[in-house]
Design a protein around this motif. Structure first.
Motif, PDB file in Angstrom:
ATOM      1  N   LEU A  56      25.463 -19.479  48.141  1.00 29.15           N
ATOM      2  CA  LEU A  56      25.183 -19.102  46.750  1.00 29.15           C
ATOM      3  C   LEU A  56      26.440 -18.610  46.033  1.00 29.15           C
ATOM      4  N   VAL A  57      27.262 -17.843  46.748  1.00 26.41           N
ATOM      5  CA  VAL A  57      28.509 -17.372  46.123  1.00 26.41           C
ATOM      6  C   VAL A  57      29.330 -18.576  45.665  1.00 26.41           C
ATOM      7  N   ASP A  58      29.408 -19.592  46.519  1.00 19.85           N
ATOM      8  CA  ASP A  58      30.176 -20.792  46.151  1.00 19.85           C
ATOM      9  C   ASP A  58      29.541 -21.543  44.985  1.00 19.85           C
ATOM     10  N   GLU A  59      28.236 -21.361  44.797  1.00 20.36           N
ATOM     11  CA  GLU A  59      27.540 -22.046  43.698  1.00 20.36           C
ATOM     12  C   GLU A  59      27.462 -21.215  42.421  1.00 20.36           C
ATOM     13  N   GLY A  60      28.130 -20.074  42.410  1.00 22.87           N
ATOM     14  CA  GLY A  60      28.177 -19.289  41.170  1.00 22.87           C
ATOM     15  C   GLY A  60      27.115 -18.224  41.040  1.00 22.87           C
ATOM     16  N   VAL A  61      26.384 -17.989  42.128  1.00 20.81           N
ATOM     17  CA  VAL A  61      25.473 -16.838  42.147  1.00 20.81           C
ATOM     18  C   VAL A  61      26.133 -15.831  43.077  1.00 20.81           C
ATOM     19  N   THR A  62      26.951 -14.977  42.483  1.00 17.25           N
ATOM     20  CA  THR A  62      27.912 -14.192  43.263  1.00 17.25           C
ATOM     21  C   THR A  62      27.472 -12.751  43.499  1.00 17.25           C
ATOM     22  N   THR A  63      26.276 -12.411  43.035  1.00 17.67           N
ATOM     23  CA  THR A  63      25.831 -11.021  43.092  1.00 17.67           C
ATOM     24  C   THR A  63      24.397 -10.950  43.607  1.00 17.67           C
ATOM     25  N   PHE A  64      24.109  -9.907  44.379  1.00 14.78           N
ATOM     26  CA  PHE A  64      22.841  -9.805  45.118  1.00 14.78           C
ATOM     27  C   PHE A  64      22.296  -8.394  44.950  1.00 14.78           C
ATOM     28  N   LYS A  65      21.010  -8.314  44.599  1.00 10.48           N
ATOM     29  CA  LYS A  65      20.425  -6.981  44.445  1.00 10.48           C
ATOM     30  C   LYS A  65      19.506  -6.655  45.620  1.00 10.48           C
ATOM     31  N   ARG A  92      34.072  -9.242  33.113  1.00 11.67           N
ATOM     32  CA  ARG A  92      35.065  -9.156  34.188  1.00 11.67           C
ATOM     33  C   ARG A  92      34.399  -8.835  35.530  1.00 11.67           C
ATOM     34  N   LEU A  93      33.443  -7.935  35.502  1.00 11.22           N
ATOM     35  CA  LEU A  93      32.792  -7.523  36.757  1.00 11.22           C
ATOM     36  C   LEU A  93      31.906  -8.624  37.323  1.00 11.22           C
ATOM     37  N   PHE A  94      31.359  -9.437  36.424  1.00 10.46           N
ATOM     38  CA  PHE A  94      30.385 -10.427  36.880  1.00 10.46           C
ATOM     39  C   PHE A  94      30.900 -11.860  36.779  1.00 10.46           C
ATOM     40  N   GLY A  95      32.250 -11.998  36.798  1.00  7.18           N
ATOM     41  CA  GLY A  95      32.845 -13.322  36.996  1.00  7.18           C
ATOM     42  C   GLY A  95      32.634 -14.302  35.856  1.00  7.18           C
ATOM     43  N   LEU A  96      32.824 -13.820  34.627  1.00  7.05           N
ATOM     44  CA  LEU A  96      32.685 -14.694  33.460  1.00  7.05           C
ATOM     45  C   LEU A  96      33.966 -14.643  32.617  1.00  7.05           C
ATOM     46  N   PRO A  97      35.065 -15.228  33.115  1.00  5.83           N
ATOM     47  CA  PRO A  97      36.334 -15.087  32.408  1.00  5.83           C
ATOM     48  C   PRO A  97      36.373 -15.769  31.046  1.00  5.83           C
ATOM     49  N   GLN A  98      35.437 -16.698  30.787  1.00  7.41           N
ATOM     50  CA  GLN A  98      35.417 -17.385  29.485  1.00  7.41           C
ATOM     51  C   GLN A  98      34.667 -16.589  28.419  1.00  7.41           C
ATOM     52  N   LYS A  99      34.168 -15.412  28.783  1.00  9.22           N
ATOM     53  CA  LYS A  99      33.381 -14.567  27.859  1.00  9.22           C
ATOM     54  C   LYS A  99      34.031 -13.187  27.756  1.00  9.22           C
ATOM     55  N   GLY A 100      33.527 -12.378  26.825  1.00  2.19           N
ATOM     56  CA  GLY A 100      33.844 -10.945  26.830  1.00  2.19           C
ATOM     57  C   GLY A 100      34.993 -10.503  25.959  1.00  2.19           C
ATOM     58  N   ALA A 101      35.584 -11.433  25.174  1.00  2.00           N
ATOM     59  CA  ALA A 101      36.671 -11.022  24.272  1.00  2.00           C
ATOM     60  C   ALA A 101      36.772 -12.030  23.128  1.00  2.00           C
ATOM     61  N   VAL A 102      37.298 -11.556  22.013  1.00  3.39           N
ATOM     62  CA  VAL A 102      37.650 -12.460  20.908  1.00  3.39           C
ATOM     63  C   VAL A 102      39.101 -12.853  21.161  1.00  3.39           C
ATOM     64  N   LYS A 152      27.940 -20.872  36.060  1.00  2.68           N
ATOM     65  CA  LYS A 152      28.360 -20.755  37.452  1.00  2.68           C
ATOM     66  C   LYS A 152      29.422 -19.660  37.480  1.00  2.68           C
ATOM     67  N   ARG A 153      29.067 -18.501  37.983  1.00  5.44           N
ATOM     68  CA  ARG A 153      29.979 -17.367  37.869  1.00  5.44           C
ATOM     69  C   ARG A 153      31.003 -17.323  39.016  1.00  5.44           C
ATOM     70  N   GLN A 154      32.139 -16.731  38.706  1.00  7.46           N
ATOM     71  CA  GLN A 154      33.179 -16.540  39.724  1.00  7.46           C
ATOM     72  C   GLN A 154      32.951 -15.204  40.438  1.00  7.46           C
TER      73      GLN A 154
END
Ligand code: URP
Ligand code: ZN
Ligand code: ZN
Length: 459
Positions: A140-149, A372-382, A451-453
Protein backbone atom coordinates in the motif's frame (compact mmCIF):
# COMPACT_ATOMS: atom_id res chain seq x y z
CA UNK A 1 -8.61 27.53 -19.43
CA UNK A 2 -6.50 30.43 -18.12
CA UNK A 3 -7.52 32.43 -15.07
CA UNK A 4 -5.73 35.61 -14.00
CA UNK A 5 -6.14 36.62 -10.38
CA UNK A 6 -5.26 40.30 -10.02
CA UNK A 7 -4.47 42.55 -7.03
CA UNK A 8 -4.74 39.91 -4.33
CA UNK A 9 -2.57 39.34 -1.27
CA UNK A 10 -0.97 35.90 -1.45
CA UNK A 11 -0.81 34.31 1.99
CA UNK A 12 1.54 31.35 2.15
CA UNK A 13 2.87 29.63 5.25
CA UNK A 14 6.25 31.33 4.87
CA UNK A 15 5.38 34.74 3.42
CA UNK A 16 2.72 37.27 2.52
CA UNK A 17 3.14 38.98 -0.85
CA UNK A 18 1.21 41.35 -3.06
CA UNK A 19 1.17 39.73 -6.50
CA UNK A 20 -0.98 38.49 -9.37
CA UNK A 21 -1.41 34.79 -10.11
CA UNK A 22 -1.85 33.25 -13.55
CA UNK A 23 -3.43 29.81 -13.68
CA UNK A 24 -2.95 27.87 -16.90
CA UNK A 25 -4.82 24.59 -17.14
CA UNK A 26 -4.42 22.73 -13.87
CA UNK A 27 -1.34 24.49 -12.51
CA UNK A 28 -0.08 27.83 -11.28
CA UNK A 29 1.87 29.19 -14.26
CA UNK A 30 3.11 32.58 -13.13
CA UNK A 31 3.22 34.79 -10.05
CA UNK A 32 4.29 38.42 -10.38
CA UNK A 33 3.48 42.10 -10.19
CA UNK A 34 1.11 43.67 -12.70
CA UNK A 35 0.75 40.58 -14.88
CA UNK A 36 -0.88 41.40 -18.22
CA UNK A 37 -1.25 37.87 -19.63
CA UNK A 38 -4.32 37.06 -21.66
CA UNK A 39 -6.81 34.87 -19.82
CA UNK A 40 -10.27 33.42 -20.25
CA UNK A 41 -11.28 34.94 -16.95
CA UNK A 42 -9.76 37.75 -14.93
CA UNK A 43 -10.70 37.97 -11.27
CA UNK A 44 -10.18 41.10 -9.20
CA UNK A 45 -9.00 40.00 -5.75
CA UNK A 46 -8.49 43.50 -4.31
CA UNK A 47 -8.82 43.40 -0.54
CA UNK A 48 -8.85 39.59 -0.61
CA UNK A 49 -6.33 36.88 0.24
CA UNK A 50 -5.15 34.24 -2.21
CA UNK A 51 -4.43 31.09 -0.23
CA UNK A 52 -3.65 27.48 -1.13
CA UNK A 53 -6.73 25.24 -1.04
CA UNK A 54 -7.11 23.76 2.40
CA UNK A 55 -6.35 20.06 2.97
CA UNK A 56 -8.41 18.05 5.44
CA UNK A 57 -6.47 14.92 6.33
CA UNK A 58 -9.14 13.41 8.58
CA UNK A 59 -12.58 12.69 7.11
CA UNK A 60 -14.99 9.76 7.25
CA UNK A 61 -17.32 9.82 4.26
CA UNK A 62 -19.86 6.97 4.30
CA UNK A 63 -18.15 5.30 7.26
CA UNK A 64 -20.20 2.38 8.66
CA UNK A 65 -19.99 3.06 12.40
CA UNK A 66 -22.10 2.79 15.54
CA UNK A 67 -24.80 0.70 13.89
CA UNK A 68 -25.32 3.18 11.07
CA UNK A 69 -23.18 5.05 8.51
CA UNK A 70 -21.81 8.59 8.22
CA UNK A 71 -24.30 10.55 6.12
CA UNK A 72 -22.06 12.40 3.67
CA UNK A 73 -21.16 10.56 0.51
CA UNK A 74 -17.95 11.37 -1.33
CA UNK A 75 -20.06 13.57 -3.60
CA UNK A 76 -21.93 15.55 -0.94
CA UNK A 77 -19.01 15.71 1.48
CA UNK A 78 -16.44 16.91 -1.01
CA UNK A 79 -18.84 19.50 -2.47
CA UNK A 80 -19.42 20.85 1.04
CA UNK A 81 -15.68 20.84 1.65
CA UNK A 82 -15.12 22.93 -1.48
CA UNK A 83 -17.73 25.49 -0.40
CA UNK A 84 -15.66 25.94 2.74
CA UNK A 85 -12.33 26.35 0.92
CA UNK A 86 -11.06 22.77 1.22
CA UNK A 87 -9.80 21.31 -2.06
CA UNK A 88 -8.27 18.02 -0.87
CA UNK A 89 -9.37 15.41 1.64
CA UNK A 90 -7.67 12.30 2.93
CA UNK A 91 -10.34 9.83 4.05
CA UNK A 92 -10.01 6.62 6.06
CA UNK A 93 -10.54 3.34 4.23
CA UNK A 94 -11.35 0.52 6.67
CA UNK A 95 -10.03 -3.01 6.92
CA UNK A 96 -12.76 -5.31 8.29
CA UNK A 97 -11.56 -7.88 10.82
CA UNK A 98 -10.43 -11.09 9.14
CA UNK A 99 -10.22 -9.43 5.73
CA UNK A 100 -7.32 -8.07 3.70
CA UNK A 101 -6.36 -4.39 3.57
CA UNK A 102 -6.90 -4.63 -0.18
CA UNK A 103 -10.60 -5.45 0.25
CA UNK A 104 -11.08 -2.35 2.39
CA UNK A 105 -9.17 -0.18 -0.03
CA UNK A 106 -11.19 -1.48 -2.99
CA UNK A 107 -14.41 -0.71 -1.11
CA UNK A 108 -13.28 2.88 -0.53
CA UNK A 109 -12.29 3.32 -4.16
CA UNK A 110 -15.78 2.12 -5.11
CA UNK A 111 -17.31 4.81 -2.90
CA UNK A 112 -15.06 7.66 -4.04
CA UNK A 113 -13.92 7.07 -7.62
CA UNK A 114 -16.18 8.92 -10.05
CA UNK A 115 -18.02 10.59 -7.17
CA UNK A 116 -15.61 12.93 -5.39
CA UNK A 117 -15.73 16.55 -6.52
CA UNK A 118 -12.23 17.43 -5.26
CA UNK A 119 -8.97 15.50 -5.06
CA UNK A 120 -8.73 12.79 -2.42
CA UNK A 121 -6.38 10.28 -0.92
CA UNK A 122 -6.80 7.44 1.55
CA UNK A 123 -5.33 6.36 4.84
CA UNK A 124 -5.95 2.76 5.84
CA UNK A 125 -7.54 1.80 9.17
CA UNK A 126 -5.99 -1.45 10.38
CA UNK A 127 -8.41 -3.44 12.55
CA UNK A 128 -6.55 -6.73 12.52
CA UNK A 129 -2.74 -6.89 12.54
CA UNK A 130 -1.61 -10.22 11.02
CA UNK A 131 1.54 -11.32 9.17
CA UNK A 132 -0.15 -11.00 5.78
CA UNK A 133 -1.50 -7.57 6.76
CA UNK A 134 1.99 -6.35 7.69
CA UNK A 135 3.23 -7.47 4.28
CA UNK A 136 0.30 -5.71 2.62
CA UNK A 137 1.26 -2.45 4.32
CA UNK A 138 4.43 -2.35 2.20
CA UNK A 139 2.40 -2.74 -1.00
CA UNK A 140 0.00 0.00 0.00
CA UNK A 141 2.84 2.41 0.77
CA UNK A 142 4.16 1.83 -2.75
CA UNK A 143 0.66 2.48 -4.12
CA UNK A 144 0.32 5.85 -2.41
CA UNK A 145 -1.57 4.84 0.71
CA UNK A 146 1.26 5.74 3.03
CA UNK A 147 -0.51 6.20 6.35
CA UNK A 148 -2.27 3.75 8.68
CA UNK A 149 -4.58 4.39 11.60
CA UNK A 150 -4.76 2.15 14.65
CA UNK A 151 -6.81 2.52 17.80
CA UNK A 152 -6.28 2.06 21.53
CA UNK A 153 -10.03 2.90 21.75
CA UNK A 154 -13.28 1.14 20.75
CA UNK A 155 -12.69 -2.41 22.15
CA UNK A 156 -14.39 -5.00 19.95
CA UNK A 157 -14.49 -2.65 16.96
CA UNK A 158 -11.20 -1.05 15.90
CA UNK A 159 -9.16 -1.67 19.09
CA UNK A 160 -5.64 -3.11 18.75
CA UNK A 161 -3.55 -4.25 21.69
CA UNK A 162 -0.08 -2.87 22.35
CA UNK A 163 1.66 -5.80 20.66
CA UNK A 164 -0.32 -5.33 17.46
CA UNK A 165 0.32 -1.58 17.45
CA UNK A 166 4.01 -2.18 18.07
CA UNK A 167 4.26 -4.61 15.17
CA UNK A 168 2.57 -2.14 12.81
CA UNK A 169 4.98 0.55 13.98
CA UNK A 170 7.98 -1.70 13.34
CA UNK A 171 6.65 -2.31 9.84
CA UNK A 172 6.24 1.41 9.19
CA UNK A 173 9.81 1.98 10.39
CA UNK A 174 10.88 -0.34 7.55
CA UNK A 175 8.56 0.83 4.78
CA UNK A 176 8.50 4.59 5.43
CA UNK A 177 4.80 4.73 6.29
CA UNK A 178 3.34 6.71 9.14
CA UNK A 179 1.20 5.27 11.93
CA UNK A 180 -1.69 7.49 13.04
CA UNK A 181 -3.06 6.73 16.50
CA UNK A 182 -6.44 7.22 18.09
CA UNK A 183 -5.06 7.42 21.62
CA UNK A 184 -7.57 6.87 24.41
CA UNK A 185 -7.51 3.97 26.86
CA UNK A 186 -10.61 2.24 25.50
CA UNK A 187 -10.52 -0.67 27.96
CA UNK A 188 -10.64 1.56 31.04
CA UNK A 189 -13.14 3.92 29.40
CA UNK A 190 -15.57 1.06 28.77
CA UNK A 191 -15.40 0.11 32.46
CA UNK A 192 -16.20 3.67 33.55
CA UNK A 193 -18.93 4.04 30.90
CA UNK A 194 -20.58 0.81 32.09
CA UNK A 195 -20.47 1.91 35.73
CA UNK A 196 -21.84 5.35 34.81
CA UNK A 197 -24.74 3.84 32.86
CA UNK A 198 -25.49 1.36 35.68
CA UNK A 199 -25.70 4.30 38.10
CA UNK A 200 -28.54 5.72 35.98
CA UNK A 201 -26.55 8.43 34.23
CA UNK A 202 -27.65 7.77 30.66
CA UNK A 203 -27.62 11.18 28.91
CA UNK A 204 -25.05 12.05 26.21
CA UNK A 205 -23.28 14.33 28.70
CA UNK A 206 -21.96 11.20 30.43
CA UNK A 207 -20.21 10.13 27.25
CA UNK A 208 -18.00 13.14 27.97
CA UNK A 209 -17.44 12.46 31.65
CA UNK A 210 -16.75 8.73 31.08
CA UNK A 211 -13.74 9.40 28.91
CA UNK A 212 -11.20 11.00 31.24
CA UNK A 213 -8.57 13.29 29.70
CA UNK A 214 -6.04 11.40 31.84
CA UNK A 215 -6.85 8.27 29.83
CA UNK A 216 -6.11 10.20 26.64
CA UNK A 217 -2.80 11.38 28.10
CA UNK A 218 -1.93 7.85 29.22
CA UNK A 219 -2.64 6.32 25.79
CA UNK A 220 -0.80 9.14 24.03
CA UNK A 221 2.30 8.58 26.12
CA UNK A 222 2.01 4.81 25.62
CA UNK A 223 1.87 4.95 21.83
CA UNK A 224 4.64 7.54 21.67
CA UNK A 225 6.86 5.25 23.74
CA UNK A 226 5.94 2.22 21.61
CA UNK A 227 6.93 4.24 18.53
CA UNK A 228 10.17 5.29 20.20
CA UNK A 229 11.18 1.67 20.79
CA UNK A 230 10.02 0.66 17.29
CA UNK A 231 12.12 3.56 15.94
CA UNK A 232 9.09 4.83 14.03
CA UNK A 233 7.38 8.20 13.73
CA UNK A 234 3.86 8.56 15.12
CA UNK A 235 0.98 10.97 14.46
CA UNK A 236 -1.73 11.44 17.11
CA UNK A 237 -5.14 12.11 15.58
CA UNK A 238 -7.88 14.37 16.98
CA UNK A 239 -5.96 15.35 20.10
CA UNK A 240 -8.39 16.95 22.55
CA UNK A 241 -6.85 17.17 26.00
CA UNK A 242 -4.09 19.08 27.77
CA UNK A 243 -2.79 15.80 29.19
CA UNK A 244 -2.23 14.41 25.69
CA UNK A 245 -0.68 17.63 24.42
CA UNK A 246 1.79 17.59 27.31
CA UNK A 247 2.95 14.12 26.23
CA UNK A 248 3.39 15.19 22.59
CA UNK A 249 5.33 18.29 23.66
CA UNK A 250 7.56 16.25 25.95
CA UNK A 251 8.32 13.79 23.15
CA UNK A 252 9.06 16.55 20.65
CA UNK A 253 11.33 18.28 23.19
CA UNK A 254 13.21 14.98 23.40
CA UNK A 255 13.63 15.08 19.62
CA UNK A 256 11.23 12.24 18.85
CA UNK A 257 9.32 12.29 15.54
CA UNK A 258 5.92 12.70 17.22
CA UNK A 259 3.25 14.74 15.46
CA UNK A 260 -0.34 15.62 16.26
CA UNK A 261 -3.49 17.25 14.97
CA UNK A 262 -6.40 18.82 16.77
CA UNK A 263 -9.83 19.76 15.40
CA UNK A 264 -12.02 22.89 15.54
CA UNK A 265 -14.45 21.22 17.94
CA UNK A 266 -11.75 20.86 20.58
CA UNK A 267 -10.62 24.46 20.11
CA UNK A 268 -14.08 26.02 20.15
CA UNK A 269 -16.62 23.70 21.81
CA UNK A 270 -16.61 22.19 25.28
CA UNK A 271 -18.11 19.57 27.58
CA UNK A 272 -20.69 22.16 28.66
CA UNK A 273 -22.21 21.96 25.15
CA UNK A 274 -23.13 18.34 25.91
CA UNK A 275 -25.19 19.26 28.96
CA UNK A 276 -28.57 20.01 27.35
CA UNK A 277 -30.41 16.69 27.72
CA UNK A 278 -30.45 14.53 24.61
CA UNK A 279 -29.49 17.56 22.51
CA UNK A 280 -25.98 16.82 23.78
CA UNK A 281 -25.90 13.86 21.35
CA UNK A 282 -25.14 16.38 18.61
CA UNK A 283 -21.72 16.79 20.25
CA UNK A 284 -20.90 13.14 20.94
CA UNK A 285 -17.53 12.28 19.47
CA UNK A 286 -14.38 10.51 20.68
CA UNK A 287 -12.26 11.78 22.26
CA UNK A 288 -15.08 13.84 23.75
CA UNK A 289 -15.33 17.60 24.08
CA UNK A 290 -13.33 18.71 27.10
CA UNK A 291 -13.92 21.35 29.80
CA UNK A 292 -13.36 24.78 28.24
CA UNK A 293 -10.07 25.34 30.08
CA UNK A 294 -8.32 22.89 27.73
CA UNK A 295 -8.89 25.17 24.76
CA UNK A 296 -6.19 27.78 25.41
CA UNK A 297 -3.60 25.02 25.83
CA UNK A 298 -4.52 23.69 22.39
CA UNK A 299 -4.33 27.12 20.78
CA UNK A 300 -0.90 27.57 22.34
CA UNK A 301 0.08 24.13 21.08
CA UNK A 302 -0.77 25.24 17.55
CA UNK A 303 1.15 28.47 17.93
CA UNK A 304 4.26 26.68 19.20
CA UNK A 305 4.09 23.81 16.67
CA UNK A 306 3.50 21.12 19.26
CA UNK A 307 0.38 20.58 17.15
CA UNK A 308 1.08 20.75 13.43
CA UNK A 309 -2.31 20.24 11.80
CA UNK A 310 -5.97 21.12 12.22
CA UNK A 311 -8.27 18.57 10.59
CA UNK A 312 -12.01 18.03 11.09
CA UNK A 313 -12.60 14.31 11.84
CA UNK A 314 -15.75 14.96 9.77
CA UNK A 315 -18.09 12.05 10.58
CA UNK A 316 -21.68 13.29 10.26
CA UNK A 317 -24.77 11.57 11.66
CA UNK A 318 -28.26 13.08 11.55
CA UNK A 319 -29.68 14.11 14.91
CA UNK A 320 -33.03 12.64 13.88
CA UNK A 321 -32.72 9.01 12.83
CA UNK A 322 -29.06 8.37 13.70
CA UNK A 323 -27.88 10.12 16.88
CA UNK A 324 -31.19 9.08 18.47
CA UNK A 325 -30.07 5.44 18.40
CA UNK A 326 -28.61 6.46 21.77
CA UNK A 327 -31.78 7.71 23.48
CA UNK A 328 -31.58 6.25 26.98
CA UNK A 329 -28.00 5.00 26.58
CA UNK A 330 -25.17 7.40 25.72
CA UNK A 331 -22.99 4.43 24.72
CA UNK A 332 -25.21 3.87 21.68
CA UNK A 333 -25.00 7.40 20.25
CA UNK A 334 -22.96 7.16 17.00
CA UNK A 335 -19.64 8.91 17.61
CA UNK A 336 -18.78 11.74 15.26
CA UNK A 337 -19.45 15.35 14.27
CA UNK A 338 -19.92 17.17 10.97
CA UNK A 339 -17.42 19.91 10.12
CA UNK A 340 -15.67 19.54 6.77
CA UNK A 341 -17.29 22.74 5.47
CA UNK A 342 -16.54 24.96 8.46
CA UNK A 343 -12.90 24.35 9.36
CA UNK A 344 -11.28 27.19 7.39
CA UNK A 345 -13.71 29.84 8.61
CA UNK A 346 -13.83 28.61 12.20
CA UNK A 347 -10.07 28.65 12.45
CA UNK A 348 -9.89 32.06 10.82
CA UNK A 349 -12.52 33.46 13.18
CA UNK A 350 -11.25 31.75 16.32
CA UNK A 351 -7.54 31.93 15.49
CA UNK A 352 -6.65 34.81 13.18
CA UNK A 353 -9.37 37.34 14.08
CA UNK A 354 -8.62 36.89 17.80
CA UNK A 355 -4.86 37.27 17.21
CA UNK A 356 -4.00 33.76 18.40
CA UNK A 357 -2.55 32.75 15.02
CA UNK A 358 -1.01 34.75 12.20
CA UNK A 359 -2.63 34.38 8.76
CA UNK A 360 0.52 32.47 7.73
CA UNK A 361 0.26 29.99 10.58
CA UNK A 362 -3.44 29.57 9.75
CA UNK A 363 -2.47 28.58 6.19
CA UNK A 364 0.28 26.33 7.51
CA UNK A 365 -1.90 24.22 9.82
CA UNK A 366 -4.75 24.00 7.29
CA UNK A 367 -2.81 23.33 4.11
CA UNK A 368 0.98 23.45 4.03
CA UNK A 369 1.80 21.15 6.94
CA UNK A 370 -0.88 18.59 5.92
CA UNK A 371 0.59 18.56 2.41
CA UNK A 372 4.14 18.00 3.66
CA UNK A 373 3.28 15.50 6.39
CA UNK A 374 0.99 13.46 4.18
CA UNK A 375 3.10 13.29 1.02
CA UNK A 376 1.37 15.78 -1.27
CA UNK A 377 4.19 17.93 -2.67
CA UNK A 378 1.98 19.28 -5.49
CA UNK A 379 -0.38 20.88 -2.93
CA UNK A 380 -0.20 23.20 0.06
CA UNK A 381 1.26 26.44 -1.32
CA UNK A 382 0.63 29.19 -3.84
CA UNK A 383 3.74 28.55 -5.94
CA UNK A 384 4.60 28.23 -9.62
CA UNK A 385 4.27 24.66 -10.87
CA UNK A 386 1.97 23.45 -8.11
CA UNK A 387 -1.65 22.41 -8.60
CA UNK A 388 -3.90 25.44 -8.94
CA UNK A 389 -5.94 24.60 -5.84
CA UNK A 390 -6.62 28.16 -4.79
CA UNK A 391 -9.05 30.05 -2.59
CA UNK A 392 -9.82 33.74 -2.89
CA UNK A 393 -10.63 34.42 0.72
CA UNK A 394 -12.45 37.44 2.06
CA UNK A 395 -11.09 37.95 5.60
CA UNK A 396 -13.78 40.54 6.36
CA UNK A 397 -16.99 38.86 5.23
CA UNK A 398 -19.26 37.99 8.13
CA UNK A 399 -21.69 35.11 7.90
CA UNK A 400 -23.73 32.87 10.17
CA UNK A 401 -23.22 29.10 10.27
CA UNK A 402 -26.46 27.14 10.06
CA UNK A 403 -27.74 23.74 9.00
CA UNK A 404 -30.31 25.60 6.90
CA UNK A 405 -27.57 26.97 4.63
CA UNK A 406 -24.68 24.51 4.90
CA UNK A 407 -23.96 22.00 2.13
CA UNK A 408 -23.13 18.99 4.32
CA UNK A 409 -25.72 16.22 4.15
CA UNK A 410 -26.62 16.33 7.83
CA UNK A 411 -29.60 17.81 9.65
CA UNK A 412 -27.83 19.93 12.27
CA UNK A 413 -24.76 22.05 12.87
CA UNK A 414 -22.64 22.06 16.02
CA UNK A 415 -22.15 25.79 15.38
CA UNK A 416 -25.81 26.72 14.69
CA UNK A 417 -26.20 30.51 14.79
CA UNK A 418 -22.51 31.24 15.31
CA UNK A 419 -21.44 34.36 13.43
CA UNK A 420 -17.94 34.11 11.97
CA UNK A 421 -15.70 36.49 10.08
CA UNK A 422 -14.02 35.20 6.93
CA UNK A 423 -15.36 33.29 3.93
CA UNK A 424 -14.22 31.70 0.68
CA UNK A 425 -15.38 33.82 -2.27
CA UNK A 426 -13.96 31.76 -5.11
CA UNK A 427 -12.47 28.26 -5.05
CA UNK A 428 -10.37 26.65 -7.77
CA UNK A 429 -9.66 22.94 -7.86
CA UNK A 430 -6.77 22.12 -10.20
CA UNK A 431 -7.52 25.30 -12.18
CA UNK A 432 -11.26 24.84 -12.46
CA UNK A 433 -13.50 27.31 -10.65
CA UNK A 434 -15.73 25.06 -8.54
CA UNK A 435 -17.26 27.61 -6.17
CA UNK A 436 -18.16 31.20 -7.03
CA UNK A 437 -19.88 32.77 -4.03
CA UNK A 438 -22.99 30.68 -3.44
CA UNK A 439 -22.82 29.05 -6.85
CA UNK A 440 -21.61 25.47 -7.41
CA UNK A 441 -19.66 25.07 -10.64
CA UNK A 442 -17.88 21.82 -9.86
CA UNK A 443 -18.97 18.33 -10.76
CA UNK A 444 -19.14 14.89 -9.25
CA UNK A 445 -16.20 12.85 -10.52
CA UNK A 446 -13.86 15.82 -11.02
CA UNK A 447 -11.81 14.78 -8.00
CA UNK A 448 -8.76 12.66 -8.68
CA UNK A 449 -7.28 9.91 -6.47
CA UNK A 450 -3.96 11.13 -5.07
CA UNK A 451 -1.19 8.59 -4.90
CA UNK A 452 0.65 10.04 -1.93
CA UNK A 453 4.37 9.96 -1.25
CA UNK A 454 6.04 9.18 2.04
CA UNK A 455 5.97 12.03 4.55
CA UNK A 456 8.41 14.85 3.84
CA UNK A 457 8.82 15.55 7.56
CA UNK A 458 10.32 12.11 8.08
CA UNK A 459 13.03 12.36 5.45
O1 URP B 1 -16.07 10.32 17.20
C1 URP B 1 -15.33 10.14 16.24
N1 URP B 1 -14.13 10.64 16.28
N2 URP B 1 -15.77 9.44 15.17
C2 URP B 1 -15.03 9.07 14.05
C3 URP B 1 -14.15 7.87 14.26
C4 URP B 1 -12.83 8.25 14.86
O2 URP B 1 -12.49 7.75 15.93
O3 URP B 1 -12.10 9.04 14.27
ZN1 ZN C 1 -10.41 8.20 15.97
ZN1 ZN D 1 -11.83 10.06 12.78
Amino acid sequence: MRTLIKNGTIVNADATTQADVLVDGETIALIGSDLTATADRTVDASGKWVIPGAIDVHTHMELPFGGTAAKDTFETGTRAAAFGGTTTIVDFAVQSRGKALRAGLDAWHAKADGNACIDYGFHMIISDVRDDVLAEMDTLVDEGVTTFKLFTAYPGVFFSDDGAIFRAMQQSAKNGGLIMMHAENGMAIDVVAGQTFDAGDTDPYYHGTSRSPVLEGEATNRVIRLAEVADAPVYIVHLSAREALNEVRRARDEGLPAFAETCPQYLLLSLEDMGDGFNGAKFVCSPPLRPADHQEDLWLGLLKDDLQVVSTDHCPFDFHGQKDLGVGDFRKVPNGLPGVENRVDLLHDGGVVTGRLSPNRWVEVLSTAPARLFGLPQKGAVAVGLDADLVIYDPARRHTISASTHHMNVDYSCYEGREVTGAADLVLSRGKIVVDGDEWLGAKGDGRFLKRQRSEYLK
